[in-house]
Each structure stands twice: as structure tokens, then as C-alpha cells.
Design a protein around this motif. Structure first.
Motif, PDB file in Angstrom:
ATOM      1  N   GLN A   9     -15.511   7.166  24.376  1.00 56.30           N
ATOM      2  CA  GLN A   9     -15.005   6.598  23.126  1.00 56.30           C
ATOM      3  C   GLN A   9     -14.335   7.675  22.265  1.00 56.30           C
ATOM      4  O   GLN A   9     -13.233   7.484  21.766  1.00 56.30           O
ATOM      5  CB  GLN A   9     -16.189   5.989  22.388  1.00 56.30           C
ATOM      6  CG  GLN A   9     -15.825   4.941  21.369  1.00 56.30           C
ATOM      7  CD  GLN A   9     -17.077   4.565  20.568  1.00 56.30           C
ATOM      8  OE1 GLN A   9     -18.215   4.703  21.015  1.00 56.30           O
ATOM      9  NE2 GLN A   9     -16.854   4.110  19.361  1.00 56.30           N
ATOM     10  N   ASP A  10     -15.007   8.795  22.077  1.00 56.13           N
ATOM     11  CA  ASP A  10     -14.482   9.852  21.208  1.00 56.13           C
ATOM     12  C   ASP A  10     -15.102  11.184  21.628  1.00 56.13           C
ATOM     13  O   ASP A  10     -16.188  11.552  21.176  1.00 56.13           O
ATOM     14  CB  ASP A  10     -14.815   9.523  19.738  1.00 56.13           C
ATOM     15  CG  ASP A  10     -14.214  10.526  18.770  1.00 56.13           C
ATOM     16  OD1 ASP A  10     -13.757  11.614  19.218  1.00 56.13           O
ATOM     17  OD2 ASP A  10     -14.193  10.238  17.554  1.00 56.13           O
ATOM     18  N   PHE A  11     -14.401  11.888  22.499  1.00 57.54           N
ATOM     19  CA  PHE A  11     -14.959  13.114  23.094  1.00 57.54           C
ATOM     20  C   PHE A  11     -15.262  14.182  22.033  1.00 57.54           C
ATOM     21  O   PHE A  11     -16.296  14.842  22.095  1.00 57.54           O
ATOM     22  CB  PHE A  11     -13.999  13.668  24.154  1.00 57.54           C
ATOM     23  CG  PHE A  11     -14.634  14.681  25.065  1.00 57.54           C
ATOM     24  CD1 PHE A  11     -15.348  14.275  26.184  1.00 57.54           C
ATOM     25  CD2 PHE A  11     -14.526  16.042  24.799  1.00 57.54           C
ATOM     26  CE1 PHE A  11     -15.955  15.212  27.027  1.00 57.54           C
ATOM     27  CE2 PHE A  11     -15.125  16.994  25.637  1.00 57.54           C
ATOM     28  CZ  PHE A  11     -15.838  16.568  26.755  1.00 57.54           C
ATOM     29  N   GLN A  13     -16.015  13.778  18.863  1.00 54.05           N
ATOM     30  CA  GLN A  13     -17.203  13.431  18.077  1.00 54.05           C
ATOM     31  C   GLN A  13     -18.455  13.578  18.934  1.00 54.05           C
ATOM     32  O   GLN A  13     -19.491  14.062  18.467  1.00 54.05           O
ATOM     33  CB  GLN A  13     -17.083  11.999  17.531  1.00 54.05           C
ATOM     34  CG  GLN A  13     -18.138  11.652  16.495  1.00 54.05           C
ATOM     35  CD  GLN A  13     -18.190  12.651  15.337  1.00 54.05           C
ATOM     36  OE1 GLN A  13     -17.168  12.989  14.744  1.00 54.05           O
ATOM     37  NE2 GLN A  13     -19.388  13.157  15.023  1.00 54.05           N
ATOM     38  N   TRP A  14     -18.344  13.204  20.223  1.00 51.50           N
ATOM     39  CA  TRP A  14     -19.458  13.398  21.164  1.00 51.50           C
ATOM     40  C   TRP A  14     -19.877  14.873  21.161  1.00 51.50           C
ATOM     41  O   TRP A  14     -21.061  15.190  21.066  1.00 51.50           O
ATOM     42  CB  TRP A  14     -19.026  12.962  22.580  1.00 51.50           C
ATOM     43  CG  TRP A  14     -19.975  13.396  23.665  1.00 51.50           C
ATOM     44  CD1 TRP A  14     -21.094  12.742  24.096  1.00 51.50           C
ATOM     45  CD2 TRP A  14     -19.891  14.595  24.456  1.00 51.50           C
ATOM     46  NE1 TRP A  14     -21.712  13.475  25.084  1.00 51.50           N
ATOM     47  CE2 TRP A  14     -21.008  14.603  25.328  1.00 51.50           C
ATOM     48  CE3 TRP A  14     -18.995  15.669  24.497  1.00 51.50           C
ATOM     49  CZ2 TRP A  14     -21.234  15.633  26.239  1.00 51.50           C
ATOM     50  CZ3 TRP A  14     -19.224  16.695  25.399  1.00 51.50           C
ATOM     51  CH2 TRP A  14     -20.328  16.673  26.266  1.00 51.50           C
ATOM     52  N   TYR A  15     -18.888  15.762  21.217  1.00 51.66           N
ATOM     53  CA  TYR A  15     -19.171  17.193  21.244  1.00 51.66           C
ATOM     54  C   TYR A  15     -19.944  17.626  19.992  1.00 51.66           C
ATOM     55  O   TYR A  15     -20.975  18.299  20.074  1.00 51.66           O
ATOM     56  CB  TYR A  15     -17.865  17.983  21.368  1.00 51.66           C
ATOM     57  CG  TYR A  15     -18.083  19.473  21.359  1.00 51.66           C
ATOM     58  CD1 TYR A  15     -18.428  20.140  22.530  1.00 51.66           C
ATOM     59  CD2 TYR A  15     -17.983  20.213  20.177  1.00 51.66           C
ATOM     60  CE1 TYR A  15     -18.664  21.512  22.523  1.00 51.66           C
ATOM     61  CE2 TYR A  15     -18.218  21.580  20.165  1.00 51.66           C
ATOM     62  CZ  TYR A  15     -18.552  22.222  21.338  1.00 51.66           C
ATOM     63  OH  TYR A  15     -18.803  23.576  21.329  1.00 51.66           O
ATOM     64  N   LEU A  16     -19.453  17.219  18.831  1.00 52.73           N
ATOM     65  CA  LEU A  16     -20.107  17.601  17.571  1.00 52.73           C
ATOM     66  C   LEU A  16     -21.517  17.017  17.483  1.00 52.73           C
ATOM     67  O   LEU A  16     -22.439  17.668  16.994  1.00 52.73           O
ATOM     68  CB  LEU A  16     -19.256  17.142  16.376  1.00 52.73           C
ATOM     69  CG  LEU A  16     -17.880  17.802  16.266  1.00 52.73           C
ATOM     70  CD1 LEU A  16     -17.074  17.192  15.118  1.00 52.73           C
ATOM     71  CD2 LEU A  16     -17.988  19.315  16.080  1.00 52.73           C
ATOM     72  N   ASP A  17     -21.672  15.787  18.005  1.00 55.68           N
ATOM     73  CA  ASP A  17     -23.003  15.158  18.015  1.00 55.68           C
ATOM     74  C   ASP A  17     -23.980  15.960  18.871  1.00 55.68           C
ATOM     75  O   ASP A  17     -25.126  16.168  18.491  1.00 55.68           O
ATOM     76  CB  ASP A  17     -22.920  13.725  18.556  1.00 55.68           C
ATOM     77  CG  ASP A  17     -22.216  12.786  17.587  1.00 55.68           C
ATOM     78  OD1 ASP A  17     -21.961  13.194  16.439  1.00 55.68           O
ATOM     79  OD2 ASP A  17     -21.916  11.637  17.988  1.00 55.68           O
ATOM     80  N   GLY A 264     -19.930  26.604  24.320  1.00 51.36           N
ATOM     81  CA  GLY A 264     -19.056  25.442  24.180  1.00 51.36           C
ATOM     82  C   GLY A 264     -18.560  24.963  25.543  1.00 51.36           C
ATOM     83  O   GLY A 264     -18.480  23.766  25.815  1.00 51.36           O
ATOM     84  N   THR A 265     -18.244  25.925  26.411  1.00 57.31           N
ATOM     85  CA  THR A 265     -17.753  25.594  27.756  1.00 57.31           C
ATOM     86  C   THR A 265     -18.830  24.858  28.556  1.00 57.31           C
ATOM     87  O   THR A 265     -18.542  23.861  29.230  1.00 57.31           O
ATOM     88  CB  THR A 265     -17.312  26.878  28.493  1.00 57.31           C
ATOM     89  OG1 THR A 265     -16.436  27.618  27.635  1.00 57.31           O
ATOM     90  CG2 THR A 265     -16.591  26.562  29.783  1.00 57.31           C
ATOM     91  N   LEU A 266     -20.079  25.340  28.470  1.00 56.71           N
ATOM     92  CA  LEU A 266     -21.188  24.660  29.151  1.00 56.71           C
ATOM     93  C   LEU A 266     -21.282  23.206  28.695  1.00 56.71           C
ATOM     94  O   LEU A 266     -21.476  22.293  29.507  1.00 56.71           O
ATOM     95  CB  LEU A 266     -22.515  25.355  28.828  1.00 56.71           C
ATOM     96  CG  LEU A 266     -22.837  26.656  29.552  1.00 56.71           C
ATOM     97  CD1 LEU A 266     -24.086  27.297  28.938  1.00 56.71           C
ATOM     98  CD2 LEU A 266     -23.075  26.407  31.046  1.00 56.71           C
ATOM     99  N   ILE A 267     -21.143  22.993  27.389  1.00 63.10           N
ATOM    100  CA  ILE A 267     -21.266  21.631  26.834  1.00 63.10           C
ATOM    101  C   ILE A 267     -20.151  20.726  27.367  1.00 63.10           C
ATOM    102  O   ILE A 267     -20.416  19.642  27.879  1.00 63.10           O
ATOM    103  CB  ILE A 267     -21.222  21.642  25.287  1.00 63.10           C
ATOM    104  CG1 ILE A 267     -22.333  22.532  24.707  1.00 63.10           C
ATOM    105  CG2 ILE A 267     -21.331  20.221  24.730  1.00 63.10           C
ATOM    106  CD1 ILE A 267     -22.220  22.775  23.203  1.00 63.10           C
ATOM    107  N   VAL A 268     -18.893  21.191  27.268  1.00 61.31           N
ATOM    108  CA  VAL A 268     -17.776  20.296  27.633  1.00 61.31           C
ATOM    109  C   VAL A 268     -17.618  20.115  29.139  1.00 61.31           C
ATOM    110  O   VAL A 268     -17.025  19.142  29.590  1.00 61.31           O
ATOM    111  CB  VAL A 268     -16.423  20.736  27.005  1.00 61.31           C
ATOM    112  CG1 VAL A 268     -16.468  20.619  25.497  1.00 61.31           C
ATOM    113  CG2 VAL A 268     -16.008  22.138  27.435  1.00 61.31           C
ATOM    114  N   VAL A 269     -18.151  21.044  29.934  1.00 59.79           N
ATOM    115  CA  VAL A 269     -18.058  20.880  31.395  1.00 59.79           C
ATOM    116  C   VAL A 269     -19.236  20.068  31.935  1.00 59.79           C
ATOM    117  O   VAL A 269     -19.058  19.184  32.773  1.00 59.79           O
ATOM    118  CB  VAL A 269     -17.984  22.247  32.120  1.00 59.79           C
ATOM    119  CG1 VAL A 269     -18.042  22.072  33.635  1.00 59.79           C
ATOM    120  CG2 VAL A 269     -16.706  23.000  31.735  1.00 59.79           C
ATOM    121  N   HIS A 270     -20.448  20.360  31.466  1.00 57.44           N
ATOM    122  CA  HIS A 270     -21.637  19.753  32.068  1.00 57.44           C
ATOM    123  C   HIS A 270     -22.219  18.565  31.298  1.00 57.44           C
ATOM    124  O   HIS A 270     -23.000  17.796  31.858  1.00 57.44           O
ATOM    125  CB  HIS A 270     -22.740  20.809  32.217  1.00 57.44           C
ATOM    126  CG  HIS A 270     -22.434  21.889  33.203  1.00 57.44           C
ATOM    127  ND1 HIS A 270     -22.004  21.616  34.483  1.00 57.44           N
ATOM    128  CD2 HIS A 270     -22.504  23.244  33.110  1.00 57.44           C
ATOM    129  CE1 HIS A 270     -21.816  22.762  35.133  1.00 57.44           C
ATOM    130  NE2 HIS A 270     -22.107  23.762  34.322  1.00 57.44           N
TER     131      HIS A 270
END
Ligand SMILES: [Zn+2]
Length: 473
Positions: A9-11, A13-17, A264-270
Motif C-alpha cells: 500500500q505505502d512502502f 510509510q511501512w518503513y517508518l512504521d 536501513g538496508t536490512l529493513i528494506v531488503v528483508h
């Protein structure tokens, strides 16, 4: 617990959450700066510990240089100052008085270190000189996001000096290989490696090498860089040495670094819809034990005793027993899933009666029942499998998201509809690279091959460069 926005839905916002709900970092009162919380900092400490031992294994020694750099040092190297000065924070006053010379808060440490290098290096016997610094850096960023781009961040910066080009080439490639291996083995991150185009290289470098990961939203993320600085800084800072024949020579240099951006990379990749997923090697908690019991009566003690015995048997791993009585087991499951703990052991009175427990994998969401006595051999095997599986999943995703492109029409279409890495020809001219960036927001991430026959995707001219384009963080 707060809800996490869906990735699809919103990548952003997902990241910040994830950053908030997994308790990795908080915003600070200073715009663009973050407070790294204990769980986020524990990830950084694991990264630091492992990478530091790899850096030392390459015979690089740790040092510490001052945070403040005289402004005139930055001015000495033209390209470097043009690249960095616009994002520098400058100290103009100290002790209530205006300073006679402004001091810049380090945006990177080349200039202050190399001024000292000119004292340290006199003879060929002083080379190679290889040092590393773990420090904080300030770059005045306009648009920030925790871990991915912050005004202040933590990093390591390696700096080396060599007798000749061959020495600097070898070191720049060694550092790149070290990052690539570290990313794969420790962080389960498959990364592309290669040279940057001149437009994308470090300000003042001869060439820049980079590691590039692919986020789940199809955007590239630069995870680490290594630069051959040539003799640029040696000229500006007079770093000379006497060679074997007594002649005066200039040194060749490299610098290389990775930062808290790796988190940040760990979060957006995994990461997935349920939250963070951490590869076991970097996870602050590798195994969480959730005991299940009625809070009144004997059951609690019996179950906790068994849980503590399991934790003790597995003490060579980072194990945590969630003994909080103030939360339900269901709440705890969700919380540890959000935090990305690789393995969860559930144990209640019914399991205990059969001498068994439940094992839940975070990477696949699989649950299995197991005899307690089997845990001692099963847990290490499973942690290895999870580490490997997370790498394979990320690699498979990257492969599916890498497209060979012939025409500019296709380039724009695939970029819009799918994203990911676009492999295509490029004539080597900065004008084509610039036009593509203006029209599509995609940049060359790394050059794939330099001596191959293809056509520039933009101007159609014959070219020898195959490159990876992508939109990037
Ligand atoms: Zn072209």
C-alpha cells in the motif's frame, strides 16, 4: 501495539512504521537527526564487531581524529570542497567569541587525516599506511529518513596510502570485496559490485567502487563505497615519500566506508508485512522463548523452570526469555515478529507434559513441534538454514527484478511498471546519463562490463559499457 502499514500500500510509510514499532530509532528535536534506541543500537554493535574484526584482519589499525576540521583544509582540494561544502555544518563561534577561522563538522575525514599523513609519511618504509576510524559524520541533508539518510550518522572510514597505483587499486578492490563478503555472510544481503560512472563518483576520487542492494520496492540502495583517490589529495596536502633511490614521490590513496545506512538496508531488503526480519548472525536476539502459563498457581513456576533450562542449554546463542506477566503470549508473538527475531520457542504445560515445545521460524512462518532434548542440535541447524534462506530469497528477488533492456521505450515502461535493475548499454557520455536521470529519475548504479559490444539505450550509438540503471534511495 501500533499497526504497521502494508508494504504494497505505502512502502515509505511501512518503513517508518517498522523503525518506530520495532523500536529501532526515534526522531530527535533536531531536524534530520535520529535517536538510535537500544534495539537499533544492538544491531549496529553487531555490525561493528564483525566488520571491525574483518578490517583488522586486513592489517588496518583503528585511530581517532577530531570532529572539527579547519575550513581551509576543505578548500585545499577543489573537487572535494565543491562536493561537500554545500552540505557542511560550520562552527563560527567558540567560547562566546567569533573564531578567527571557521571549523567544519566533519562530513568525511580525508582532509584532516591527510594533513597529518604528510607528517607521518616520509619514506617508502612508512608505506603502506592503513588506518580506520569509527565515528559520527554530519551532512546537512534536506530530505531525511531514519537510517537511510540522516543529517548525522555513524560509520567507519578506512584511509590508506600506497607507493603506487597498483597498491591503491588492490586496496580499493580489497575493501569492496570485504564489504561484499560481509554483506553476504553476515547480513544475508546479495549486492551488485562495480565501478560508478564519473558523474556518480566520490568528490575528488579517481574512481569509486560501490556495493548496491535492491529494496523490496524495486529501488537500489548504495550500501558501501570504496574509492581510489589517486594522487589528488597527495598533491593538495603534500604527502610525499622518499623512494628506494632517494627520489621524492607522491603517495596513492584510498578511502572506503559503510554506515548506519546498513540498518536501513536490512529493513528494506528483508522486511515483510509482519515487520522486520533479521538474519540470525546480526540479530540482537537470535532465539526468543515465550513461556505460556496461567499467571496464578504452580503452572507458572514449572513452565518458567523448563524455559530457563532451555535457555541455559542454548546459552552459546543470544537467547531471551520473555517473562513479562503483563502481556499475553499472543501479544508477545506479534512483538517479536515485528522485531524480526529469527526463531521463537513456545512452551506451555501441554507441551511440557510431552517433553516437547513449538519452534516457529520468522523467515518462513513455519511452526513445528519438537522434543525439548532435540533443541540442542536443531537450533544451530535452523539458524544456519534461516541465514541461508534469507540470502537466497533476497537473491531470487533481485534476479526476478533485473531486466535486460534494448530500447528507451522499454526502459521507461519497465522502470515504471516493475522497477528494479535495468541492464542496458551506455555510450559513456555524461549527457546521455544526465538526460536519462532527468527524464526517468534512474541513475547508473554500477558499470557491469566495460569492454562489450552494445548500443546506448539513449542515443543509439555504438558503445562498450553495459551498466545497471535503477531508481535509488
Ligand atoms: Zn548515449
Amino acid at each position: 501495539m501500533s499497526k504497521i502499514t502494508s508494504q504494497s500500500q505505502d512502502f515509505s510509510q511501512w518503513y517508518l512504521d517498522i523503525v518506530k514499532v520495532a523500536e529501532l530509532a526515534d526522531y530527535s528535536k533536531v531536524k534530520g537527526c535520529m535517536v538510535i534506541k537500544p534495539y537499533g543500537y544492538a544491531i549496529w554493535e553487531n555490525i561493528q564487531r564483525e566488520l571491525d574484526s574483518r578490517i583488522k584482519a586486513a592489517d588496518v589499525k583503528n585511530v581517532y581524529f577530531p570532529l572539527l576540521i579547519p575550513e581551509s583544509f576543505l578548500q585545499r582540494e577543489k573537487e572535494h570542497v565543491e562536493g561537500f561544502m554545500p552540505e557542511c555544518a560550520v562552527v563560527t563561534h567558540g567560547g562566546g567569541k567569533k573564531l578567527t577561522e571557521n571549523l567544519v563538522i566533519r562530513p568525511t575525514s580525508e582532509t584532516i587525516m591527510y594533513d597529518t599523513f604528510s607528517d607521518w609519511i616520509k619514506s617508502y618504509r612508512d608505506l603502506p599506511l592503513k588506518i580506520n576510524q569509527w565515528a559520527n559524520i554530519v551532512r546537512w541533508e534536506m530530505r531525511t529518513r531514519p537510517f537511510l539518510r540522516t543529517t548525522e550518522f555513524l560509520w567507519q572510514e578506512g584511509h590508506t596510502a600506497h607507493k603506487d597505483k597498483a597498491g591503491a587499486d588492490e586496496e580499493a578492490h580489497r575493501a569492496l570485496k570485504m564489504y561484499e563478503d560481509f554483506d553476504r555472510d553476515f547480513l544475508a544481503l546479495p549486492v551488485l559490485t562495480g565501478r560508478k560512472s564519473d558523474k556518480e563518483k566520490f568528490a575528488g576520487a579517481l574512481y569509486t567502487l560501490s556495493t548496491e542492494a535492491l529494496a523490496k520496492d524495486g529501488k537500489a540502495i548504495q550500501a558501501g563505497t570504496s574509492h581510489n583517490l589517486g594522487m589528488t589529495f597527495a598533491e593538495s596536502f603534500n604527502i610525499n615519500y622518499q623512494d628506494e633511490n632517494g627520489a621524492l614521490q607522491k603517495v596513492w590513496q584510498t578511502s572506503w566506508g559503510v554506515s548506519t545506512r546498513l540498518i536501513g538496508t536490512l529493513i528494506v531488503v528483508h522486511g515483510d508485512e509482519k515487520g522486520l526480519r533479521l538474519p540470525p548472525k546480526v540479530a540482537p536476539t537470535q532465539v526468543v522463548i515465550v513461556p505460556i502459563y496461567k499467571t496464578d498457581g504452580e503452572e507458572r513456576e514449572t513452565v518458567l523452570k523448563a524455559a530457563r533450562q532451555i535457555a541455559s542449554d542454548l546459552k552459546r546463542f543470544r537467547v531471551l526469555i520473555d517473562e513479562r506477566d503483563t502481556y499475553t503470549p499472543g501479544f508477545k508473538f506479534t512483538e517479536w515478529e515485528v522485531k524480526g527475531v529469527p526463531l521463537r520457542i513456545e512452551i506451555g504445560p501441554r507441551d511440557l507434559a510431552k517433553n516437547s515445545c513449538i519452534l516457529a521460524r520468522r523467515d518462513t512462518s513455519e511452526k513445528t513441534s519438537l522434543e525439548i532434548s532435540e533443541l540442542f542440535t536443531a537450533v544451530p541447524k535452523l539458524l544456519d538454514q534461516i541465514q541461508e534462506n534469507m540470502y537466497e530469497q533476497a537473491l531470487k528477488f533481485r534476479e526476478e527484478m533485473t531486466s535486460e533492456i534494448g530500447t528507451y521505450e522499454d526502459f521507461k515502461k519497465i522502470l515504471e511498471e516493475k522497477g528494479g535493475f535495468l541492464v542496458t548499454g551506455w555510450c559513456g557520455k555524461e549527457t546521455c546519463e544526465q538526460k536519462i536521470q532527468e527524464e526517468t529519475k534512474a541513475t547508473i548504479r554500477v558499470i557491469k562490463e566495460e569492454n562489450t559490444k552494445c548500443k546506448c539505450v539513449y542515443c543509439g550509438e555504438k558503445s562498450s559499457h553495459k551498466v545497471y540503471f535503477a531508481r535509488a534511495y
